[in-house]
Design an enzyme around this catalytic site. Sequence first.
Site, PDB file in Angstrom:
ATOM      1  N   CYS A 130       0.834  -1.198   0.000  1.00  0.00           N
ATOM      2  CA  CYS A 130       0.000   0.000   0.000  1.00  0.00           C
ATOM      3  C   CYS A 130       0.868   1.248   0.000  1.00  0.00           C
ATOM      4  O   CYS A 130       1.406   1.630   1.040  1.00  0.00           O
ATOM      5  CB  CYS A 130      -0.924  -0.008   1.222  1.00  0.00           C
ATOM      6  SG  CYS A 130      -1.988   1.452   1.305  1.00  0.00           S
ATOM      7  N   CYS A 133      -0.498   3.949   2.333  1.00  0.00           N
ATOM      8  CA  CYS A 133      -0.299   3.623   3.754  1.00  0.00           C
ATOM      9  C   CYS A 133       1.163   3.660   4.163  1.00  0.00           C
ATOM     10  O   CYS A 133       1.492   4.111   5.254  1.00  0.00           O
ATOM     11  CB  CYS A 133      -0.838   2.223   4.050  1.00  0.00           C
ATOM     12  SG  CYS A 133      -2.552   1.976   3.598  1.00  0.00           S
ATOM     13  N   ASP A 134       2.037   3.153   3.310  1.00  0.00           N
ATOM     14  CA  ASP A 134       3.402   2.864   3.739  1.00  0.00           C
ATOM     15  C   ASP A 134       4.501   3.724   3.132  1.00  0.00           C
ATOM     16  O   ASP A 134       5.653   3.623   3.545  1.00  0.00           O
ATOM     17  CB  ASP A 134       3.722   1.390   3.447  1.00  0.00           C
ATOM     18  CG  ASP A 134       2.804   0.455   4.212  1.00  0.00           C
ATOM     19  OD1 ASP A 134       2.245   0.884   5.232  1.00  0.00           O
ATOM     20  OD2 ASP A 134       2.646  -0.697   3.783  1.00  0.00           O
TER      21      ASP A 134
END
Length: 148
Positions: A130, A133-134
């Site tokens: 992701c 997200c990351d």
Amino acid sequence: MTPLIIIGAGPAALSASVYASRYKIEHRIFGQLAGGLMGQTHLIENWPGVESVSGMELTQNMLSHAKSYGAEIESKQVTDIIKNTDGTITVQVGDESFVAQSVLVATGTHHNELGVEGEKEFYGRGVSYCATCDAFFYRNKTAVVVGG
């Protein structure tokens, strides 16, 4: 007949259950992985109002919240959804059938794995699925993005 069937057990499904309960809408939840992929996430730092939390802890908090309103997650797989001529919906779960006025499908997502050597071993330690997200974890580092 059940007014609402929620399919899934991740954040969207658990949130839907909380709201349904607060509106006094009777519902059933069918989902196999409590918390969904969130529950398998090492660290979440983009959840509004929480600077940092493990996916497991956030999952437990959301489950506890939904259960405080009486929610019960049935760990069963939905195998079919059929729209009936009278406007109701039949949800097939194994050998059982449940009729609902509405169905909310919150089945989340899955990782598109490459199947390359080291991918499973380094998941969460250099391999991510992701970017939203990351990406923050990989700032100022060389990274490769494969896929969409």
